[in-house]
Enzyme design. Structure first.
Site, PDB file in Angstrom:
ATOM      1  N   ARG A  93      -0.088 -41.701  13.076  1.00 34.90           N
ATOM      2  CA  ARG A  93      -0.466 -40.622  12.172  1.00 34.90           C
ATOM      3  C   ARG A  93      -1.963 -40.625  11.929  1.00 34.90           C
ATOM      4  NH1 ARG A  93       2.293 -37.525   8.655  1.00 34.90           N
ATOM      5  NH2 ARG A  93       4.261 -38.648   8.636  1.00 34.90           N
ATOM      6  N   GLY A 149       0.471 -43.174   2.606  1.00 35.82           N
ATOM      7  CA  GLY A 149       0.843 -44.399   3.327  1.00 35.82           C
ATOM      8  C   GLY A 149      -0.363 -45.301   3.475  1.00 35.82           C
ATOM      9  N   GLY A 150      -0.083 -46.588   3.485  1.00 37.00           N
ATOM     10  CA  GLY A 150      -1.131 -47.594   3.436  1.00 37.00           C
ATOM     11  C   GLY A 150      -2.088 -47.552   4.610  1.00 37.00           C
ATOM     12  N   TYR A 176       9.744 -40.597  16.751  1.00 34.08           N
ATOM     13  CA  TYR A 176       9.295 -40.943  15.390  1.00 34.08           C
ATOM     14  C   TYR A 176      10.484 -41.241  14.472  1.00 34.08           C
ATOM     15  CZ  TYR A 176       7.314 -40.143  10.708  1.00 34.08           C
ATOM     16  OH  TYR A 176       6.956 -40.259   9.379  1.00 34.08           O
ATOM     17  N   ASP A 225      -0.025 -50.391  14.619  1.00 30.15           N
ATOM     18  CA  ASP A 225       1.342 -50.288  14.120  1.00 30.15           C
ATOM     19  C   ASP A 225       2.468 -50.100  15.137  1.00 30.15           C
ATOM     20  OD1 ASP A 225       2.349 -51.003  11.779  1.00 30.15           O
ATOM     21  OD2 ASP A 225       2.186 -49.080  10.787  1.00 30.15           O
ATOM     22  N   HIS A 276       1.087 -53.328  10.904  1.00 27.86           N
ATOM     23  CA  HIS A 276       1.003 -53.158   9.444  1.00 27.86           C
ATOM     24  C   HIS A 276       2.286 -53.523   8.726  1.00 27.86           C
ATOM     25  CE1 HIS A 276      -2.977 -51.174   9.158  1.00 27.86           C
ATOM     26  NE2 HIS A 276      -2.744 -51.012  10.452  1.00 27.86           N
ATOM     27  N   ARG A 316       6.173 -44.796  -1.282  1.00 29.40           N
ATOM     28  CA  ARG A 316       6.882 -43.809  -0.467  1.00 29.40           C
ATOM     29  C   ARG A 316       8.363 -44.035  -0.687  1.00 29.40           C
ATOM     30  NH1 ARG A 316       7.437 -44.826   4.123  1.00 29.40           N
ATOM     31  NH2 ARG A 316       6.432 -46.855   4.143  1.00 29.40           N
ATOM     32  N   ARG A 322       9.740 -39.367   5.609  1.00 30.11           N
ATOM     33  CA  ARG A 322      10.755 -39.472   6.673  1.00 30.11           C
ATOM     34  C   ARG A 322      12.112 -38.891   6.254  1.00 30.11           C
ATOM     35  NH1 ARG A 322       8.944 -45.778   7.521  1.00 30.11           N
ATOM     36  NH2 ARG A 322       6.757 -45.264   7.631  1.00 30.11           N
ATOM     37  N   ASP A 370       7.721 -55.727   2.566  1.00 32.21           N
ATOM     38  CA  ASP A 370       6.574 -54.831   2.696  1.00 32.21           C
ATOM     39  C   ASP A 370       5.497 -55.580   3.468  1.00 32.21           C
ATOM     40  OD1 ASP A 370       4.970 -52.606   2.339  1.00 32.21           O
ATOM     41  OD2 ASP A 370       5.375 -52.467   0.193  1.00 32.21           O
ATOM     42  N   VAL A 395      -0.762 -50.563  -2.838  1.00 34.35           N
ATOM     43  CA  VAL A 395      -0.706 -50.094  -4.223  1.00 34.35           C
ATOM     44  C   VAL A 395      -1.024 -51.255  -5.173  1.00 34.35           C
ATOM     45  CG1 VAL A 395       0.890 -49.308  -6.019  1.00 34.35           C
ATOM     46  CG2 VAL A 395       0.794 -48.106  -3.820  1.00 34.35           C
TER      47      VAL A 395
HETATM   48  O1  LIG Z   1       3.494 -42.280   8.862  1.00 38.76           O
HETATM   49  P1  LIG Z   1       4.689 -42.305   7.973  1.00 38.76           P
HETATM   50  O2  LIG Z   1       5.966 -42.432   8.710  1.00 38.76           O
HETATM   51  O3  LIG Z   1       4.674 -41.165   7.020  1.00 38.76           O
HETATM   52  O4  LIG Z   1       4.611 -43.621   7.067  1.00 38.76           O
HETATM   53  C1  LIG Z   1       3.465 -43.996   6.317  1.00 38.76           C
HETATM   54  C2  LIG Z   1       2.896 -45.349   6.765  1.00 38.76           C
HETATM   55  O5  LIG Z   1       3.743 -46.384   6.254  1.00 38.76           O
HETATM   56  C3  LIG Z   1       3.537 -47.732   6.676  1.00 38.76           C
HETATM   57  O6  LIG Z   1       2.473 -48.445   6.022  1.00 38.76           O
HETATM   58  C4  LIG Z   1       2.213 -49.852   6.143  1.00 38.76           C
HETATM   59  O7  LIG Z   1       0.843 -50.122   6.147  1.00 38.76           O
HETATM   60  C5  LIG Z   1       0.240 -50.585   4.955  1.00 38.76           C
HETATM   61  C6  LIG Z   1      -1.199 -50.963   5.259  1.00 38.76           C
HETATM   62  O8  LIG Z   1      -1.281 -51.987   6.193  1.00 38.76           O
HETATM   63  C7  LIG Z   1       0.989 -51.767   4.379  1.00 38.76           C
HETATM   64  O9  LIG Z   1       0.412 -52.092   3.117  1.00 38.76           O
HETATM   65  C8  LIG Z   1       2.452 -51.415   4.188  1.00 38.76           C
HETATM   66  O10 LIG Z   1       3.160 -52.567   3.768  1.00 38.76           O
HETATM   67  C9  LIG Z   1       3.062 -50.871   5.463  1.00 38.76           C
HETATM   68  O11 LIG Z   1       4.380 -50.412   5.192  1.00 38.76           O
HETATM   69  C10 LIG Z   1       3.418 -47.763   8.168  1.00 38.76           C
HETATM   70  O12 LIG Z   1       3.171 -49.058   8.622  1.00 38.76           O
HETATM   71  C11 LIG Z   1       2.407 -46.764   8.721  1.00 38.76           C
HETATM   72  O13 LIG Z   1       2.398 -46.800  10.128  1.00 38.76           O
HETATM   73  C12 LIG Z   1       2.809 -45.377   8.277  1.00 38.76           C
HETATM   74  O14 LIG Z   1       1.875 -44.437   8.715  1.00 38.76           O
HETATM   75  O1  LIG Z   2       0.776 -39.739  -4.045  1.00 44.96           O
HETATM   76  C1  LIG Z   2       0.365 -40.705  -3.402  1.00 44.96           C
HETATM   77  C2  LIG Z   2       0.875 -41.980  -3.610  1.00 44.96           C
HETATM   78  C3  LIG Z   2       0.373 -43.041  -2.876  1.00 44.96           C
HETATM   79  N1  LIG Z   2      -0.607 -42.833  -1.977  1.00 44.96           N
HETATM   80  C4  LIG Z   2      -1.163 -43.968  -1.223  1.00 44.96           C
HETATM   81  O2  LIG Z   2      -0.218 -44.454  -0.286  1.00 44.96           O
HETATM   82  C5  LIG Z   2      -0.536 -45.802   0.013  1.00 44.96           C
HETATM   83  C6  LIG Z   2       0.710 -46.629   0.075  1.00 44.96           C
HETATM   84  O3  LIG Z   2       0.430 -47.792   0.794  1.00 44.96           O
HETATM   85  P1  LIG Z   2       1.282 -49.098   0.710  1.00 44.96           P
HETATM   86  O4  LIG Z   2       0.582 -50.104   1.511  1.00 44.96           O
HETATM   87  O5  LIG Z   2       1.517 -49.482  -0.714  1.00 44.96           O
HETATM   88  O6  LIG Z   2       2.717 -48.755   1.371  1.00 44.96           O
HETATM   89  P2  LIG Z   2       3.173 -47.895   2.658  1.00 44.96           P
HETATM   90  O7  LIG Z   2       3.493 -46.535   2.169  1.00 44.96           O
HETATM   91  O8  LIG Z   2       2.047 -47.874   3.594  1.00 44.96           O
HETATM   92  O9  LIG Z   2       4.376 -48.581   3.159  1.00 44.96           O
HETATM   93  C7  LIG Z   2      -1.517 -46.283  -1.041  1.00 44.96           C
HETATM   94  O10 LIG Z   2      -2.781 -46.429  -0.465  1.00 44.96           O
HETATM   95  C8  LIG Z   2      -1.518 -45.169  -2.059  1.00 44.96           C
HETATM   96  O11 LIG Z   2      -2.731 -44.974  -2.701  1.00 44.96           O
HETATM   97  C9  LIG Z   2      -1.094 -41.586  -1.748  1.00 44.96           C
HETATM   98  O12 LIG Z   2      -1.966 -41.400  -0.913  1.00 44.96           O
HETATM   99  N2  LIG Z   2      -0.604 -40.531  -2.492  1.00 44.96           N
END
Ligand SMILES: O=P(O)(O)OC[C@H]1O[C@H](O[C@H]2O[C@H](CO)[C@@H](O)[C@H](O)[C@H]2O)[C@H](O)[C@@H](O)[C@@H]1O
Ligand SMILES: O=c1ccn([C@@H]2O[C@H](COP(=O)(O)OP(=O)(O)O)[C@@H](O)[C@H]2O)c(=O)[nH]1
Ligand SMILES: [Mg+2]
Length: 724
Positions: A10, A29-30, A86, A140, A164, A272, A310, A371, A376
């Protein structure tokens, strides 16, 4: 000019289609938020999917142009690709497996095929962009195959890979039908990074168990390169969150919310919508808090932000229903006219509003089941300018490895979680400040810029190390030179190791017999009058005799214990004794008993402990142990201990392939010498050769005395055929 090409599924921008136009928004997303501050530096570029199905070429061109202004290059995916790649393989196979939710995982061949195809699509997009000096940084689980695909197309390019999400135990990885391909895909990178040492350890273990590649200090020898594996806990753009929290907009929003909530204490959660985040468990824990401590009713509320994610995947859709239902039930049961227990938002918010929530909340609840990191948690810490506030953090988030001053909880223990909320709400200010300031110092220092720097430094270091340690690849040019010297020479010696060189390994050593092709090849080489072919092996002489004895070639057996010139009888290198054997055999027997699958080979003047068939990790541990044990036993110097490929061999000191080869050379000095071998015992042969000899190592390019290397037995066969 070298730059970083960031590649992820993404893009940090997602494009939405409204009736009249396209709108460009930040992705949630992170990964996107974390790296969002990096890619706009220098000439860096981010390659990825913009979240939009383009309708025609004109729209595609428009999107490309818009994104290019912000250093982004889109990879467009079709609806079918999104469904199978995806939602399918990435989020219904890999995501649940890697987060220990195997009960949700599906295993569809068609999803796998789409995954391969989309990784190839990304590969084409990157190849179009990447210059020879660029560093490719892949992110990722959606792109696990991409490193190897790129490596195939550009053997010398610099590739970093970062995962990630968690890397789970081998026991989960082994369930995947495509487990080997996935690991091989990742190993195309030069550096592979994980958030924690635990994930890294699991990865090394899976590589060892499934691919039989061991590692030392996180370095894996793949055969052609050294791949470094390391832990890099990702940080956030600290100052950006400090600034956002201090912004006028955030202060204004906070004041509005505060007015609406009056003096109710706020517990915040933001994630998320994902089953890995433990949202339902958290709701139950909050309900338990209200039951156990009725004093918090009307005094504390849960502000829960759930970002849609998703939603086409079945498990996500049903989780949404479960959460809606739980929130409805708890709110309807406890609410009063003036107080709402749970303020639930199912949508995303811009940064200033997130910042105002972080300011507002006294307690942040970050309670995932699993996670990778969880940003966050770090963002909350960065936003607390007055250092008041308490973070409750799941021990199964990567962030818990660093943020040990949070209240660390087990998210399945609802009772513990309810107690932690209570403890957080009554925590003295002094303790809050003490904990928060310690966490701030850490999150500030190990921010996303430091993280990138560290990763890039390690990648550069790996590249340098690869080059300094490596023997040269036997390129077509080098081969041509070898061939011309071979043809010009009136006398030639070919010193060829057997296992791992002429023939591939077999779990049962007695089944690695020569095939017809090899027999014909050796015969043809030995029939050339100028050639002398010597098979120099650790094998016992009987086996060599049975397998190859009818050929007009010479033998060195048992690593030099036995010599046999073609057509003559076997000769001992020197008079030898076997007095030492009973004692050593009893030690080896102990290791056989303690290591299922291992066994002893008893050769005429040597003993060997084989562990190829043992559990890979146990085998490696026991081998270390045995080596220590034997080194101690053999310290008087009469015996030597040799390490081969999944074997440890003991024999009389001073006898090795090198001493045997040297004796050979004393009686026969060829104008051309070619030596090929694959393991440590062949290094003795390489060492004994004159500098002009062609020495070729089979397998890993690093740590060898040989001048050249090739990757496997097929390359050896090809080279030998070329001599004819
Ligand atoms: O692209 P999506 O399917 O919408 O999902 C959003 C992202 O989620 C995941 O985030 C991860 O990365 C963070 C930063 O390293 C980490 O803090 C978190 O624990 C992970 O879950 C995913 O890995 C991304 O690829 C997605 O884009
Ligand atoms: O309304 C929102 C809520 C959360 N976040 C961001 O989404 C990320 C979530 O990352 P995290 O590593 O906690 O989990 P992931 O979604 O990547 O598994 C954080 O940077 C938040 O600031 C965002 O952009 N908009
Ligand atoms: Mg060998």
């Amino acid at each position: 000019m070298s730059r970083i090409l960031i590649v992820s599924n993404r893009l940090p921008t997602k494009i939405l289609r409204t009736e009249e136009s396209l709108t460009f928004q930040p992705s949630e997303g992170g990964l996107a938020t974390g790296l969002g501050s990096i890619y706009q530096q220098d000439d860096n570029v981010w390659v990825g999917w913009p979240g939009l199905y383009v309708e025609d070429a004109a729209e595609e061109a428009y999107v490309c142009e818009q994104l290019a202004q912000n250093s982004m290059v889109p990879v467009f995916l079709t609806e079918t690709e999104i469904r199978d790649f995806y939602e399918g393989f990435s989020n219904s196979t890999l995501w649940p497996t890697f987060h220990y939710f195997t009960q949700y995982a599906t295993y569809e061949q068609s999803h796998w095929e789409a995954y391969v195809a989309v990784n190839e699509k990304f590969c084409r997009a990157v190849l179009e962009l990447a210059g020879p000096d660029d560093t490719i940084w892949i992110h990722d689980y959606q792109l696990l195959l991409l490193p190897a695909l790129l490596r195939q197309a550009r053997p010398d390019c610099t590739i970093g890979f970062f995962l990630h999400i968690p890397f789970p135990s081998y026991e989960l990885i082994r369930v995947l039908p495509w487990r080997r391909e996935l690991l091989q895909g990742m190993l195309g990178a030069d550096l592979i990074g994980f958030h924690t040492f635990g994930y890294m350890r699991h990865f090394l273990s899976a590589v060892s168990q499934l691919l039989g590649m061991s590692s030392q200090n996180g370095q894996i020898e793949t055969g052609t390169r050294t791949v470094l594996v390391d832990a890099f806990p990702m940080g956030i753009d600290y100052e950006r969150f400090v600034a956002a929290a201090a912004s006028e907009a955030a202060i204004r929003h906070e004041a509005n919310y505060r007015e609406a909530l009056r003096d109710v204490r706020v517990i915040l959660s933001i994630d998320r919508l994902d089953y890995s985040k433990g949202i339902a468990q958290r709701l139950r824990a909050f309900e338990l808090l209200l039951q156990r401590y009725p004093e918090w009713r009307e005094q504390a509320s849960l502000l829960m932000i759930v970002v849609p994610s998703r939603d086409q995947v079945a498990q996500y859709a049903s989780l949404k229903e479960e959460i809606d239902e739980l929130v409805g039930r708890i709110n309807s049961r406890y609410r009063t006219i003036s107080w709402t227990p749970i303020h639930y938002f199912y949508r995303s918010f811009p940064l200033e509003e997130l910042a105002s929530f972080y300011r507002l909340a006294e307690v942040a609840l970050v309670t995932p089941m699993r996670d990778g990191m969880n940003l966050v948690a770090k963002e909350f810490v960065a936003s607390k300018a007055d250092q008041r506030g308490v973070l409750i953090l799941s021990e199964r988030a990567g962030a818990a490895r660093e943020l040990s001053d949070a209240l660390i909880i087990n998210p399945t223990d609802t009772g513990q979680l309810a107690e932690a909320m209570h403890d957080a709400l009554v925590m003295p200010e002094e303790e809050q400040i003490q904990r928060m300031s310690a966490m701030q110092a850490l999150v500030r220092q190990y921010n996303v810029f430091a993280w990138t720097q560290l990763f890039m430094d390690r990648l550069a270091y790996t590249k340098i190390k690869q080059h300094t340690l490596a023997t040269e690849t036997l390129t077509p040019t080098a081969t041509a030179k070898l061939l011309s010297e071979y043809h010009a020479a009136p006398s030639r010696l070919l010193l060829l190791d057997y296992d791992g060189t002429l023939a591939p390994f077999h779990p049962d050593p007695q089944r690695a017999r020569p095939d017809q092709e090899l027999l014909l090849l050796l015969k043809a080489l030995a029939d050339v009058p100028q050639n002398r072919v010597v098979v120099i092996s650790g094998r016992d002489r009987t086996t060599l005799q049975t397998w190859l004895g009818h050929l007009p070639i010479d033998f060195i057996a048992e690593h030099g214990v036995w010599l046999r010139p073609a057509g003559e009888d076997w000769q001992l290198f020197q008079t030898l004794s076997n007095d030492w054997k009973p004692e050593i055999r009893s030690i080896l027997a102990l290791y056989v008993a303690r290591t299922a699958g291992s066994f002893i080979e008893d050769k005429e003047y040597s003993l060997v402990w084989h562990y190829r068939r043992a559990d890979a990790e146990l085998g490696a541990v026991r081998a270390r142990d045995l080596l220590n044990h034997l080194t101690f036993m053999t310290s008087n110097g009469d015996l030597q201990v040799m390490e081969g490929n999944k074997v440890i061999e003991i024999k009389t000191a001073g006898i090795h392939k090198g001493s045997a080869a040297a004796r050979w050379l004393a009686t026969y000095q060829p104008a051309f010498t070619l030596v090929i071998g694959d393991d440590r015992t062949d290094e003795d042969t390489f060492r004994a050769m004159p500098p002009e000899a062609y020495t070729v190592k089979v397998g890993t390019a690093s740590r060898s005395l040989a001048r050249y290397h090739v990757s496997g037995t097929p390359d050896v066969r090809r080279l030998l055929r070329q001599l004819l």
